[in-house]
Enzyme design. Structure first.
Site, PDB file in Angstrom:
ATOM      1  N   GLY A 248      77.968  73.393 -40.128  1.00  0.00           N
ATOM      2  CA  GLY A 248      77.445  72.219 -40.803  1.00  0.00           C
ATOM      3  C   GLY A 248      76.018  72.443 -41.257  1.00  0.00           C
ATOM      4  O   GLY A 248      75.634  72.090 -42.374  1.00  0.00           O
ATOM      5  N   ALA A 249      75.220  73.067 -40.376  1.00  0.00           N
ATOM      6  CA  ALA A 249      73.817  73.345 -40.680  1.00  0.00           C
ATOM      7  C   ALA A 249      73.312  74.332 -39.641  1.00  0.00           C
ATOM      8  O   ALA A 249      73.943  74.568 -38.609  1.00  0.00           O
ATOM      9  CB  ALA A 249      72.989  72.061 -40.670  1.00  0.00           C
ATOM     10  N   MET A 250      72.136  74.908 -39.902  1.00  0.00           N
ATOM     11  CA  MET A 250      71.510  75.848 -38.976  1.00  0.00           C
ATOM     12  C   MET A 250      70.020  75.586 -38.920  1.00  0.00           C
ATOM     13  O   MET A 250      69.354  75.467 -39.949  1.00  0.00           O
ATOM     14  CB  MET A 250      71.786  77.291 -39.417  1.00  0.00           C
ATOM     15  N   GLU A 251      69.491  75.543 -37.686  1.00  0.00           N
ATOM     16  CA  GLU A 251      68.136  75.064 -37.429  1.00  0.00           C
ATOM     17  C   GLU A 251      67.055  76.125 -37.596  1.00  0.00           C
ATOM     18  O   GLU A 251      66.070  76.138 -36.836  1.00  0.00           O
ATOM     19  CB  GLU A 251      68.065  74.507 -36.006  1.00  0.00           C
ATOM     20  N   ASN A 252      67.165  77.003 -38.569  1.00  0.00           N
ATOM     21  CA  ASN A 252      66.112  77.993 -38.782  1.00  0.00           C
ATOM     22  C   ASN A 252      64.760  77.296 -38.903  1.00  0.00           C
ATOM     23  O   ASN A 252      64.605  76.384 -39.714  1.00  0.00           O
ATOM     24  CB  ASN A 252      66.373  78.773 -40.067  1.00  0.00           C
TER      25      ASN A 252
ATOM     26  N   HIS B 203      69.376  65.774 -36.592  1.00  0.00           N
ATOM     27  CA  HIS B 203      69.775  66.735 -35.560  1.00  0.00           C
ATOM     28  C   HIS B 203      69.027  68.054 -35.741  1.00  0.00           C
ATOM     29  O   HIS B 203      68.440  68.590 -34.787  1.00  0.00           O
ATOM     30  CB  HIS B 203      71.288  66.937 -35.668  1.00  0.00           C
ATOM     31  N   GLU B 204      69.046  68.583 -36.960  1.00  0.00           N
ATOM     32  CA  GLU B 204      68.406  69.879 -37.190  1.00  0.00           C
ATOM     33  C   GLU B 204      66.896  69.798 -37.030  1.00  0.00           C
ATOM     34  O   GLU B 204      66.267  70.746 -36.550  1.00  0.00           O
ATOM     35  CB  GLU B 204      68.774  70.406 -38.577  1.00  0.00           C
TER      36      GLU B 204
ATOM     37  N   HIS C 120      65.833  70.179 -33.489  1.00  0.00           N
ATOM     38  CA  HIS C 120      65.842  71.573 -33.047  1.00  0.00           C
ATOM     39  C   HIS C 120      64.500  72.263 -33.267  1.00  0.00           C
ATOM     40  O   HIS C 120      64.230  73.284 -32.616  1.00  0.00           O
ATOM     41  CB  HIS C 120      66.904  72.358 -33.822  1.00  0.00           C
TER      42      HIS C 120
END
Length: 633
Positions: free
Chosen positions: A255-259, A289-290, A293
């Site tokens: 869904g997404a990535m918290e880079n 949410h991201e 993080h």
């Protein structure tokens, strides 16, 4: 390819201090491969042997402290580094790397709409090895300095602010971060840029989606700013990076990535047609949410993958809570209760269940198995219960202690619990053992006994071992002119297990345990309350209360205590009156996927499908007629 074991990671972390990666990527070498040159500066604490990970198409050269190593020594994804002496070292690796077409490493995509090409990284867990050489484990944090050569009409995004000269993009050095959090996204992006609180913010998508991103840019940036500000009210540590970009990328597996500084989202979140408000709420929750993080996961990172819940459960809880507090989406916990908790309940009742915080995850392959409804939904539910038990003030005090003690470093479950315990007199360690080290779902059943003068008393049977702080909602029928409604008389706050009977006055029409959905447990009804639910569910005033009831009915069907047809009849009677779309979607999904497709006999199925079809037609008609504005697009 060898997976990294927990023991190997611990041994390497005891041997090495990794200082800095200087990485040069050349994305102009063709459609299939790119060049990757890496300089790693590190120190060995004592003499010893170790290895660096890499998955190249071709390993051209390797030098350690100026001395060449044999590229043929590469064994799978491991390049041995033998006879290291205590002290400082420099490792240089020159390799040709493959682009991915399946979402990991450096993914390459050509847009069929206009022929433009885009690449982006997804390095989570152990895929950094597909882009550059690394000591690839989360507790060997380092500074990363990236330089990327790209075609002239491309823009390169990274974890920090970049500057471009002659087709080469140089990024500012990062703070200390883990290898799996390094990010690059390159291509002819369409960008919307602004500033907030002195930091550059950006939204990015492929050019063919530009009109759709522009249409939603104000909404996306408003949500981003609101969540950013709310997190700064909650957290003492300021946002720890120098910019905040959000890139909507094609063919994304997650869904997404918290880079840090460059969050990547699947570009289906750039809506191309009319969508419901619930879908917009889901997108907003992923944004929240991201962003959570950035603190829990990026600033403070797990030491090993057995503590993945520290990342995901926290971001899940904080995303829903912050969205509720800071934006127009004030009923997000209803959506969580209907869609996310059912994911957790299902996963937790399978033979493959596992604790929220497992005792040990042996290797990276095993770690991937724990990315499920337990690590996300059950863990977030446990944190919500912890907040109800501790109080938000003490919870946030513990969180801020955790950030202060471990910023730009790594932490474990023990660290997290110790920091929470420092903020309260409650036994947080015992709570953690009961909630985070166990599996399964407790069941709470009310018992109402008559007393003198028409009064009643409540006791609660608990099947399970966890303590629960829950509310018991007492609902009476509205005897006014309108009728047809249930009115909340009182919410009793109970700490379970409770042995003494609790006086509740006259018998309510409905007694609902876990009203407000503050705990993770299945709840049952006493017989009279169950009849009220069957006949008057839609008369409950709050969507979150109705979500708890629908979940209870779902669990009863799943446990064989309620006939599937009875659930469908209840849905037929009450769902057309429902104003919360998340509830409508959740109930319809269960009714179609489980009731009609799995739980009924072949003989019963045609009538059930006809009932479901009638229900859907009724929902559509009431929406079109304006009788149910909450369900309109």
């Amino acid at each position: 390819m060898s997976v990294l074991t927990r023991d190997e990671a611990q041994t390497r972390a005891e041997l090495l201090d990794v200082h800095r990666y200087t990485i040069d990527l050349d994305l102009t070498r063709g459609d299939d491969t790119f060049d990757s040159r890496t300089l790693i500066r590190f120190a060995a604490r004592v003499d010893g042997d170790t290895f660096v990970e890499l998955k190249p198409a071709e390993l051209r050269s390797v030098t350690l402290d100026g001395h060449p190593l044999d590229p043929e020594a590469l064994d799978g994804n491991r390049l041995p580094l033998k006879d290291l002496t205590a002290g400082e070292h420099e490792l240089r690796v020159d390799a040709r790397m493959r682009y991915s077409r399946t979402g990991e490493g450096m993914h390459r995509f050509t847009d069929p709409t206009d022929g433009e090409t885009y690449v982006y990284t997804q390095l989570f867990l152990d895929d950094v090895q597909r882009v550059f050489a690394a000591f690839d484990q989360p507790d060997l944090k380092a500074v990363f300095e990236l330089s990327v050569k790209a075609p002239q009409d491309w823009t390169v995004l990274t974890n920090g602010i970049t500057e471009q000269a002659d087709g080469v993009w140089k990024a500012a050095p990062t703070p200390l971060i883990s290898t799996y959090l390094v990010a690059v996204a390159a291509g002819p992006w369409h960008s919307v840029r602004t500033e907030h609180r002195g930091l550059p913010f950006g939204l990015h998508c492929r050019r063919s989606l530009a009109p759709y991103l522009d249409a939603d840019a104000d909404e996306l940036l408003d949500i981003t700013r609101a969540c950013f500000d709310r997190y700064h009210e909650k957290f003492d540590e300021p946002y720890p990076f120098d910019s905040y970009d959000q890139a909507f990328v094609p063919e994304f597996n997650a869904g997404a990535m918290e880079n840090p500084g460059l969050v990547t989202f699947r570009d289906e979140f750039v809506y191309r047609s009319a969508v419901t408000d619930t879908e917009r709420q889901t997108r907003a929750m992923v944004i929240a949410h991201e962003m959570a993080h950035m603190w829990f996961g990026d600033l403070v990172t797990l030491k090993w993958w057995d503590d993945i819940w520290l990342n995901e459960s926290f971001a899940e809880y904080m995303g829903y809570q912050t969205l509720t507090e800071a934006t127009r989406f004030t009923d997000t916990w209803t959506d969580f209760g209907v869609t996310r908790k059912s994911w957790g309940y299902d996963a937790d009742q399978r033979p493959s269940t596992h604790p929220v915080a497992p005792e040990a995850v042996d290797d990276t392959a095993s770690a991937l198995l724990n990315f499920d409804g337990i690590s996300y939904a059950k863990g977030a539910s446990a944190l919500r219960q912890l907040v109800a038990w501790l109080g938000e003030k003490d919870f946030l005090a513990g969180i801020n202690t955790h950030f202060a003690r471990h910023k730009f470093a790594n932490a474990t479950l023990a660290d997290f619990i110790d920091n929470l315990a420092a903020a309260t007199d409650r036994d947080v360690h015992a709570w953690a053992d009961a909630w985070l080290r166990t599996t399964g779902v407790d069941t709470l059943t009310p018992r109402i006994a008559p007393g003198e003068h028409g009064t009643c008393a409540l006791t609660v049977d608990r099947a399970g071992s966890r303590p629960h702080r829950v509310a018991a909602g007492l609902y009476d029928r509205d005897l006014g002119d309108d009728g047809g409604q249930l009115v909340l008389r009182e919410r009793l706050h109970l700490d379970l297990p409770q042995t003494d009977a609790h006086p509740i006055g006259k018998r309510p029409a409905l007694l609902l345990l876990n009203d407000g959905d503050l705990s993770y447990a299945k709840v049952r009804f006493d017989p009279e309350s169950f009849e009220t639910v069957r006949k008057e569910l839609s008369g409950l005033p709050e969507p979150l209360t109705r979500a708890v009831v629908w979940n209870a009915l779902r669990d009863a069907v799943r446990d064989g205590e309620l006939a599937p047809g009875a659930y469908l009849e209840t849905a037929r009677a009450h769902l057309p009156l429902e104003t919360d779309l998340a509830i409508v979607q959740g109930v319809l999904a269960f009714a179609s996927t489980y009731i009609t497709d799995r739980y009924l006999t072949p003989e019963e199925r045609p009538a059930a499908l006809a009932t479901l079809s009638d229900l859907c037609r009724d929902l559509i008609r009431r929406t079109e007629d304006g009788d149910n504005p909450g369900l309109r697009l």
